[in-house]
Structures are given as structure tokens and as C-alpha cells.
Design an enzyme around this catalytic site. Structure first.
Site, PDB file in Angstrom:
ATOM      1  N   HIS A  76       9.821 -10.411  11.498  1.00  0.00           N
ATOM      2  CA  HIS A  76       9.981  -9.042  12.000  1.00  0.00           C
ATOM      3  C   HIS A  76       9.869  -9.004  13.523  1.00  0.00           C
ATOM      4  O   HIS A  76      10.537  -8.207  14.176  1.00  0.00           O
ATOM      5  CB  HIS A  76       8.941  -8.116  11.359  1.00  0.00           C
ATOM      6  CG  HIS A  76       9.251  -7.784   9.928  1.00  0.00           C
ATOM      7  ND1 HIS A  76       8.933  -6.582   9.349  1.00  0.00           N
ATOM      8  CD2 HIS A  76       9.853  -8.504   8.959  1.00  0.00           C
ATOM      9  CE1 HIS A  76       9.336  -6.576   8.076  1.00  0.00           C
ATOM     10  NE2 HIS A  76       9.884  -7.741   7.818  1.00  0.00           N
ATOM     11  N   VAL A  80      13.277  -7.629  15.742  1.00  0.00           N
ATOM     12  CA  VAL A  80      13.108  -6.378  16.486  1.00  0.00           C
ATOM     13  C   VAL A  80      12.812  -6.730  17.944  1.00  0.00           C
ATOM     14  O   VAL A  80      11.748  -7.230  18.259  1.00  0.00           O
ATOM     15  CB  VAL A  80      11.968  -5.522  15.893  1.00  0.00           C
ATOM     16  CG1 VAL A  80      11.845  -4.209  16.648  1.00  0.00           C
ATOM     17  CG2 VAL A  80      12.196  -5.273  14.403  1.00  0.00           C
ATOM     18  N   GLY A  82      13.758  -9.212  19.660  1.00  0.00           N
ATOM     19  CA  GLY A  82      13.614 -10.633  19.951  1.00  0.00           C
ATOM     20  C   GLY A  82      12.189 -11.129  19.758  1.00  0.00           C
ATOM     21  O   GLY A  82      11.259 -10.342  19.582  1.00  0.00           O
ATOM     22  N   ASP A  84       9.237 -11.738  20.921  1.00  0.00           N
ATOM     23  CA  ASP A  84       8.496 -11.432  22.136  1.00  0.00           C
ATOM     24  C   ASP A  84       7.138 -10.812  21.842  1.00  0.00           C
ATOM     25  O   ASP A  84       6.526 -10.199  22.729  1.00  0.00           O
ATOM     26  CB  ASP A  84       9.316 -10.486  23.027  1.00  0.00           C
ATOM     27  CG  ASP A  84       9.485  -9.107  22.395  1.00  0.00           C
ATOM     28  OD1 ASP A  84       9.181  -8.960  21.172  1.00  0.00           O
ATOM     29  OD2 ASP A  84       9.892  -8.175  23.104  1.00  0.00           O
ATOM     30  N   PRO A 173      16.361  -5.800   7.588  1.00  0.00           N
ATOM     31  CA  PRO A 173      17.124  -5.626   6.347  1.00  0.00           C
ATOM     32  C   PRO A 173      16.358  -4.773   5.344  1.00  0.00           C
ATOM     33  O   PRO A 173      15.128  -4.728   5.373  1.00  0.00           O
ATOM     34  CB  PRO A 173      17.280  -7.060   5.824  1.00  0.00           C
ATOM     35  CG  PRO A 173      16.104  -7.797   6.390  1.00  0.00           C
ATOM     36  CD  PRO A 173      15.802  -7.153   7.721  1.00  0.00           C
ATOM     37  N   HIS A 203      10.518 -15.852   0.753  1.00  0.00           N
ATOM     38  CA  HIS A 203       9.982 -15.070  -0.365  1.00  0.00           C
ATOM     39  C   HIS A 203       9.456 -15.959  -1.487  1.00  0.00           C
ATOM     40  O   HIS A 203       9.172 -15.477  -2.567  1.00  0.00           O
ATOM     41  CB  HIS A 203      11.051 -14.108  -0.891  1.00  0.00           C
ATOM     42  CG  HIS A 203      11.342 -12.968   0.042  1.00  0.00           C
ATOM     43  ND1 HIS A 203      12.346 -12.052  -0.179  1.00  0.00           N
ATOM     44  CD2 HIS A 203      10.752 -12.591   1.213  1.00  0.00           C
ATOM     45  CE1 HIS A 203      12.373 -11.166   0.819  1.00  0.00           C
ATOM     46  NE2 HIS A 203      11.416 -11.469   1.679  1.00  0.00           N
ATOM     47  N   THR A 204       9.310 -17.232  -1.237  1.00  0.00           N
ATOM     48  CA  THR A 204       8.644 -18.125  -2.192  1.00  0.00           C
ATOM     49  C   THR A 204       7.134 -17.917  -2.167  1.00  0.00           C
ATOM     50  O   THR A 204       6.412 -18.409  -3.028  1.00  0.00           O
ATOM     51  CB  THR A 204       8.989 -19.601  -1.894  1.00  0.00           C
ATOM     52  OG1 THR A 204       8.344 -20.439  -2.854  1.00  0.00           O
ATOM     53  CG2 THR A 204       8.517 -20.026  -0.512  1.00  0.00           C
ATOM     54  N   ASP A 257       7.787 -14.532  -5.776  1.00  0.00           N
ATOM     55  CA  ASP A 257       8.109 -15.693  -6.610  1.00  0.00           C
ATOM     56  C   ASP A 257       7.044 -15.740  -7.695  1.00  0.00           C
ATOM     57  O   ASP A 257       5.939 -16.220  -7.470  1.00  0.00           O
ATOM     58  CB  ASP A 257       8.103 -16.976  -5.770  1.00  0.00           C
ATOM     59  CG  ASP A 257       8.149 -18.246  -6.626  1.00  0.00           C
ATOM     60  OD1 ASP A 257       8.227 -18.152  -7.868  1.00  0.00           O
ATOM     61  OD2 ASP A 257       8.114 -19.347  -6.029  1.00  0.00           O
TER      62      ASP A 257
HETATM   63  C1  HEM Z   1      16.990 -11.242   3.724  1.00  0.00           C
HETATM   64  C2  HEM Z   1      16.524 -10.040   3.957  1.00  0.00           C
HETATM   65  C3  HEM Z   1      15.109  -9.659   3.676  1.00  0.00           C
HETATM   66  C4  HEM Z   1      14.719  -8.527   3.053  1.00  0.00           C
HETATM   67  C5  HEM Z   1      15.610  -7.411   2.526  1.00  0.00           C
HETATM   68  C6  HEM Z   1      13.285  -8.576   2.960  1.00  0.00           C
HETATM   69  C7  HEM Z   1      12.508  -7.586   2.406  1.00  0.00           C
HETATM   70  C8  HEM Z   1      11.175  -7.715   2.123  1.00  0.00           C
HETATM   71  C9  HEM Z   1      10.392  -6.724   1.437  1.00  0.00           C
HETATM   72  C10 HEM Z   1      10.896  -5.380   0.936  1.00  0.00           C
HETATM   73  C11 HEM Z   1       9.139  -7.223   1.298  1.00  0.00           C
HETATM   74  C12 HEM Z   1       7.950  -6.541   0.623  1.00  0.00           C
HETATM   75  C13 HEM Z   1       7.212  -5.696   1.626  1.00  0.00           C
HETATM   76  C14 HEM Z   1       6.141  -4.862   0.983  1.00  0.00           C
HETATM   77  O1  HEM Z   1       6.347  -4.307  -0.081  1.00  0.00           O
HETATM   78  O2  HEM Z   1       5.073  -4.776   1.543  1.00  0.00           O
HETATM   79  C15 HEM Z   1       9.128  -8.524   1.906  1.00  0.00           C
HETATM   80  C16 HEM Z   1       8.042  -9.365   1.963  1.00  0.00           C
HETATM   81  C17 HEM Z   1       8.040 -10.601   2.571  1.00  0.00           C
HETATM   82  N1  HEM Z   1       9.055 -11.124   3.335  1.00  0.00           N
HETATM   83 FE1  HEM Z   1      10.963 -10.456   3.414  1.00  0.00          FE
HETATM   84  N2  HEM Z   1      12.841  -9.730   3.528  1.00  0.00           N
HETATM   85  C18 HEM Z   1      13.918 -10.422   3.983  1.00  0.00           C
HETATM   86  C19 HEM Z   1      13.903 -11.626   4.667  1.00  0.00           C
HETATM   87  C20 HEM Z   1      12.754 -12.318   4.973  1.00  0.00           C
HETATM   88  C21 HEM Z   1      12.700 -13.465   5.847  1.00  0.00           C
HETATM   89  C22 HEM Z   1      13.876 -14.002   6.648  1.00  0.00           C
HETATM   90  C23 HEM Z   1      11.415 -13.902   5.849  1.00  0.00           C
HETATM   91  C24 HEM Z   1      10.811 -15.060   6.595  1.00  0.00           C
HETATM   92  C25 HEM Z   1      11.400 -16.208   6.783  1.00  0.00           C
HETATM   93  C26 HEM Z   1      10.670 -13.038   4.956  1.00  0.00           C
HETATM   94  C27 HEM Z   1       9.359 -13.194   4.621  1.00  0.00           C
HETATM   95  C28 HEM Z   1       8.658 -12.355   3.790  1.00  0.00           C
HETATM   96  C29 HEM Z   1       7.334 -12.657   3.274  1.00  0.00           C
HETATM   97  C30 HEM Z   1       6.566 -13.944   3.492  1.00  0.00           C
HETATM   98  C31 HEM Z   1       6.942 -11.542   2.522  1.00  0.00           C
HETATM   99  C32 HEM Z   1       5.602 -11.348   1.805  1.00  0.00           C
HETATM  100  C33 HEM Z   1       4.661 -10.629   2.751  1.00  0.00           C
HETATM  101  C34 HEM Z   1       3.245 -10.511   2.213  1.00  0.00           C
HETATM  102  O3  HEM Z   1       2.960 -10.899   1.083  1.00  0.00           O
HETATM  103  O4  HEM Z   1       2.398 -10.026   2.992  1.00  0.00           O
HETATM  104  N3  HEM Z   1      11.511 -12.080   4.478  1.00  0.00           N
HETATM  105  N4  HEM Z   1      10.375  -8.798   2.426  1.00  0.00           N
END
Ligand code: HEM
Ligand code: NAG
Ligand code: NAG
Ligand code: NAG
Length: 337
Positions: A76, A80, A82, A84, A173, A203-204, A257
Site C-alpha cells: 500500500h 499510493v 510511491g 516513500d 485495487p 495472500h498466502t 489461504d
Molecule cells: C491484486 C490486488 C489485490 C487486492 C484486490 C487485494 C485486496 C486485499 C483485501 C481486500 C484484503 C483484506 C483486507 C481486510 O479485510 O482487512 C487484503 C489483505 C492482504 N493483502 Fe492484498 N490485495 C491485493 C494485492 C496484494 C499484494 C500485491 C500484496 C503484497 C504483495 C498483498 C498483501 C496482502 C496481505 C499480506 C494481506 C493480509 C493482511 C493482514 O492479514 O493483516 N495484497 N488484500
């Protein structure tokens, strides 16, 4: 522009076009070649990597939640304004009071605060390492400590001086994005579809709250079928309805996951093959024929996933890097100097 293009022989037209696209991307502050390198702090703070890693290890011993939280924080930050550390700024108009950033992990913010304290605690390093670099290093360390790949991190980002709510939502996204929407946003940041699929592998680990995927579980009045996104495994659907009943509480969540939620592995792609992707934006990577082969490849070969993830993280880390007067080394990560 046109006359420039005409003056080149047609055989090199494609590379000229590519160069023009590059210029346009750079002009939108996407991927302007930043002067990052792996030994940026070699003389000013040679122990920076050890200091950050120590703080990460300690925090993860207290709570694993900081691992997914920190990885998401880095993503994030970079998308957003860059990479920074603008995401860390705290004030009435700060980024984490808007859109998806409202659910950024307090444990991740705490991890960065502690890592900064550890770095500044070394007299040689005080006020010499940017919060943006500390976040980039911490993201690498949580991935590797959760069982993922270890890789070298390029350094030399400066901290931005500005963070505002206004730009957050359209920079990130949405959980309901389809493949075209995902590709468009990632391409605007200089990332390919393969980069996007590999980074989605983040998201693993970690969780999502019910509001981000409840539309997939029920047909709401007036809700179009398309809003439900790609189909979900029926057994998994029933489970998720129990986790998120119609009157779900704001704090209810599920693992992104479900099989190995605390292990950074390629399990995420296996869940997609089983139609157990939690977010529509996850499952669409398998549902759409244009991205399915890459999902299958990463599901079959964890090394290939790790390699692609590392390459994509390096590109992610170069987005919109601040140099010169645009940036500074923040004394406190939550406040501009
Ligand atoms: C491809 C588009 C992506 C979408 C639409 C997306 C969306 C989301 C959403 C909706 C959540 C849950 C947030 C919540 O309910 O609190 C989430 C969690 C998460 N995202 Fe993504 N994400 C994306 C890409 C990424 C990328 C690129 C990364 C990092 C390389 C990432 C890492 C994570 C991680 C690690 C979580 C878990 C956070 C936690 O447990 O505190 N995501 N994401
Ligand atoms: C890394 O970048 C810094 C600042 O631009 C520079 O002083 C240093 O020489 C670079 N190191 C290497 C190995 O390129
Ligand atoms: C939702 O409704 C069920 C059944 O009426 C009730 O047992 C449960 O406590 C409610 N949950 C919340 C979070 O309000
Ligand atoms: C898995 O991917 C790696 C890295 O791309 C490659 O070197 C290796 O040959 C692949 N393994 C198999 C069994 O295809």
C-alpha cells in the site's frame, strides 16, 4: 512525437514505441529510474539489515499478524504516492484513515516503529536510514521468516513529506476487481500481469474481513449475479457463510489461504485451483483463461513462484521513489520533519 517516430526506420518502431510508453510511465511518476542499490548504507549504517531483522524477529515472536500486516503495508505504501513511507504518516488527513487503508495492521505499524528505534539506537545510524527503506527491509524479513524466499533489497528511498486521504482509494485495487481492472492498475505502476499474479501470492498469509467478500456468499436484493464474482467451492461457501453470517460482526474475518495461513508458500495458488480463493480478485486469476496458466504454473512449482515474487517485489519497491528535495530522512516515521 509523430515526426520523431517517422524518422526512425520501421524495424525499430516497436522499440521506439516501447520507449515512448516508458517516457509516459516515467512522467506519471511511476517508475522513473531511482538510484537505488543494495549497498546504499554500507558506510553510513552497515548494520541496518541486522538491526531491522532483529526487530522483526522479536515482533513476530509476539504476534504472527505483524507478518501479513507488514507485507500489505509495503504494498500500500508503494501503490499510493510511491514507496516513500507516506502510508506511515499520522494526522487528520492521513492515508490510513481512508478506503482499504483503514484496515492496515496496527501490529505492522508498531513493527516499523520498533525497527526505526532499533536502527536509530545505533549511534552510527541515527537519522540516516529512511522509514521507506526500513519498511522495504521489514517486508522482506517477514516474508522470509514466514517461510518465503530471502532476497537482497535495493535501498536509497527517501521519505515523502506528504500523505493525504484523497488519493488512497483510486490508487489501490478492490476485492471485486476483474482481471482487466487488476492489469490496468498494475500496468500503470509498471507491473506486468505475471508480476500481478506473483504479488497476489502475498495472500498466502493473512486475513480478510467479511465485508470484502460477503457479496460472494449471498445474493443480495438487487445485486447482479456478476457481483458474486467467479464461482466458489460449495463446501467452502458453506464454511464461509458460517464465518460470515448475514449479521456478521465488523471484526469477523477469514484466512486468505485457508490451508496454510501462516506459511509463505504457494498454497494460495492451490486454493485457487480448488475454487477456494477468498476474494473475487483472487479467484478471478484462475477463472480467467488469460491468467490461469500462470496460476497453474505457480501451483505446480513453488520455486518458480518465489523467483517471480522476488522479481516483482523489486519492481514494486522502485515505484515513485523520492529523490532530492522531494524527500527527506524522517526522524519519526509517523511525522514529516
Ligand atoms: C491484486 C490486488 C489485490 C487486492 C484486490 C487485494 C485486496 C486485499 C483485501 C481486500 C484484503 C483484506 C483486507 C481486510 O479485510 O482487512 C487484503 C489483505 C492482504 N493483502 Fe492484498 N490485495 C491485493 C494485492 C496484494 C499484494 C500485491 C500484496 C503484497 C504483495 C498483498 C498483501 C496482502 C496481505 C499480506 C494481506 C493480509 C493482511 C493482514 O492479514 O493483516 N495484497 N488484500
Ligand atoms: C549506491 O548509491 C549511492 C547513492 O547514490 C552511492 O553513493 C553508492 O556509491 C552506490 N553504491 C554502489 C555499490 O553502487
Ligand atoms: C447473528 O444472529 C444469530 C441468530 O439470530 C445470533 O445467534 C448471533 O449472535 C448474531 N451475531 C451477531 C454478530 O450479531
Ligand atoms: C521450477 O521453476 C524453476 C525456476 O523457474 C526451474 O528452474 C525448475 O526447472 C522448475 N521445476 C520444474 C520441475 O519444472
Amino acid at each position: 512525437m509523430r515526426s520523431t517516430r517517422r524518422s526512425f526506420p520501421s524495424s525499430s518502431r516497436q522499440s521506439v514505441l516501447a520507449a515512448l510508453v516508458g517516457v509516459v510511465l516515467a512522467a506519471t511518476a511511476c517508475c522513473a529510474a531511482a538510484q537505488l542499490n543494495q549497498s546504499y548504507y554500507a558506510s553510513t549504517c552497515p548494520n541496518v539489515e541486522t538491526l531491522v531483522r532483529g526487530a522483526v524477529t522479536q515482533k513476530l515472536q509476539e504476534t504472527f499478524n505483524a507478518a501479513p500486516g507488514t507485507l500489505r503495508l509495503f504494498f500500500h505504501d508503494c501503490f499510493v504516492r510511491g514507496c516513500d513511507a507516506s502510508v506511515l504518516l499520522s494526522g487528520p488527513d492521513d492515508e490510513h484513515s481512508a478506503g482499504p487503508d483503514t484496515t492496515l495492521s496496527p501490529d505492522a505499524l508498531d513493527l516499523i516503529t520498533r525497527a526505526k528505534a532499533a536502527v536509530d539506537g545505533d549511534p552510527q545510524c541515527t537519522n540516516k536510514v529512511s522509514c521507506a527503506d526500513i519498511l522495504a527491509l521489514a517486508a522482506r524479513d517477514v516474508v522470509s521468516q514466514a517461510g518465503g524466499p530471502y532476497y537482497q533489497v535495493e535501498l536509497g528511498r527517501l521519505d515523502g513529506k506528504v500523505g493525504t486521504r484523497a488519493v488512497v482509494k483510486h490508487s489501490l485495487p478492490g476485492a471485486g476487481f476483474d482481471l482487466d481492472q487488476l492489469n490496468k492498475l498494475f500496468a500503470a505502476n509498471g507491473l506486468t500481469q505475471t508480476d500481478m499474479i506473483a504479488l497476489s501470492g502475498g495472500h498466502t498469509i493473512g486475513v480478510s474481513h467479511c465485508d470484502k467478500f460477503v457479496r460472494r456468499l449471498y445474493t443480495f436484493k438487487g445485486g447482479a449475479a456478476a457481483q458474486r464474482g467467479p464461482p466458489m467451492n460449495l463446501y467452502f461457501l458453506r464454511q464461509m457463510r458460517q464465518t460470515c453470517p448475514l449479521n456478521y460482526s465488523a471484526s469477523a474475518f477469514a484466512m486468505l489461504d485457508a490451508v496454510t495461513p501462516r506459511k509463505f508458500d504457494n498454497g494460495y495458488y492451490l486454493t485457487l485451483q480448488q475454487m477456494k480463493g477468498l476474494l473475487a480478485s483472487d479467484q478471478v486469476l484462475f477463472a480467467d483463461r488469460r491468467s490461469r496458466a500462470t496460476v497453474n504454473y505457480f501451483a505446480a512449482n513453488q520455486t518458480a513462484f518465489f523467483d517471480a515474487f522476488v522479481a516483482a517485489m523489486a519492481k514494486l519497491g522502485r515505484i515513485g521513489v523520492k529523490t532530492g528535495a522531494d524527500g527527506e530522512i524522517r526522524r519519526v516515521c509517523t511525522k514529516a520533519n
